[in-house]
Design a protein around this motif. Structure first.
Motif: not given
Ligand SMILES: C[S@@+](CC[C@H](N)C(=O)[O-])C[C@H]1O[C@@H](n2cnc3c(N)ncnc32)[C@H](O)[C@@H]1O
Length: 267
Positions: A1-20
């Motif tokens: 859950m934390t890794l998925r959230a980190a991808h949304q909050l820290i990595d650049d767009a476009p996300r590899i997986l859009d997961d709000p």
């Protein structure tokens, strides 16, 4: 859950997986912790692991979409953990029944977390608590109302290494008994790095929280066994291939490891 959230909050767009939904699940405290956590999110190891986790879900969901387009209408998520697909379903899932199968303790913790952040249970989602080492998947799914006469798409992501070799093969043996056209996408720990199964820093961290890694496979031996066992198609998918497909030329540079740790098999 934390890794998925980190991808949304820290990595650049476009996300590899859009997961709000992952961002919602970690809650305010989790979001605040992520904005503070330096080495835990920015170290090379953390970035590789995060890319691996979001890419394995994206890849499985792309394969699921292809399966649905050829008529598959059951999705079994083995060891679902904090998988969020059921809460961010695209249009094409309208006829899909989703079964989240997980260890009773993990599933209870997820259900508590979902209630805590106010997320209900989607109508087409069925939870089934099963300990893969102690109950057969057939019994667990039968209890949950799975239709064995129809094909299913099965994902098993980040799970097999926690199982004994016998229980891991049991997962493939089970899928092989499903209706023709059924498919599994699974990740596994590759034995090709020449390391003992529990020797990597990640495995040691998992063991320290009581979740030791118990199995690893030589990819080509696994492929040969699954073909000999009767799967009609068995493809190995390398991290390098997934990187080209999902993470080429990203601005943030996140990428999964390059070795082979994904298999896709069709009944
Ligand atoms: C690292 S999480 C992976 C979660 C999710 N599939 C993902 O891709 O993020 C591992 C999952 O395997 C499940 N698991 C491990 N051993 C299990 C067992 N013996 N029976 C059932 N589930 C098990 C855990 O409960 C946990 O949800």
């Amino acid at each position: 859950m934390t890794l998925r959230a980190a991808h949304q909050l820290i990595d650049d767009a476009p996300r590899i997986l859009d997961d709000p939904v992952a961002v919602q699940l970690v809650g305010e405290e989790g979001r605040a912790a992520l904005s503070r956590a330096d080495s835990r999110v920015h170290s090379p190891g953390a970035r590789t692991l995060r890319a691996h986790v979001v890419i394995r879900s994206r890849h499985a969901e792309d394969r699921l979409q292809a399966a649905v387009s050829r008529g598959v209408d059951q999705y079994v998520i083995l060891g679902a953990g904090y998988d969020t697909f059921a809460w961010r379903q695209p249009e094409w899932t309208h006829a899909l029944r989703i079964f989240e199968i997980d260890h009773p303790a993990s599933q209870a913790a997820k259900r508590d977390r979902l209630s805590a952040v106010g997320l209900g249970q989607p109508e087409n989602l069925i939870f089934a608590a099963v300990d893969f080492e102690h109950e057969t998947l057939r019994d667990g799914l039968a209890r949950a109302g799975f239709d064995f006469s129809r094909p299913a798409f099965v994902s098993c992501l980040g799970v097999l290494m926690y199982l004994t070799e016998a229980a891991a093969y049991g997962v493939f043996d089970f899928v092989r008994t499903l209706a023709p056209g059924s498919e599994i996408v699974a990740t596994f720990r590759s034995a090709r790095d020449g390391e003992e199964v529990g020797a990597s820093p990640l495995a040691q961290a998992a063991a320290a929280v009581g979740e030791p890694w118990l199995s690893q496979f030589d990819p080509f031996a696994l492929q040969a066994k699954l073909l000999a066992d009767g799967f009609s198609v068995v493809d190995l998918v390398s991290g390098a291939e997934l990187e080209v497909r999902y993470a080429l030329k990203r601005r943030d540079g996140i990428a999964p490891g390059r070795g082979i740790s994904t298999v896709r098999a069709i009944v």
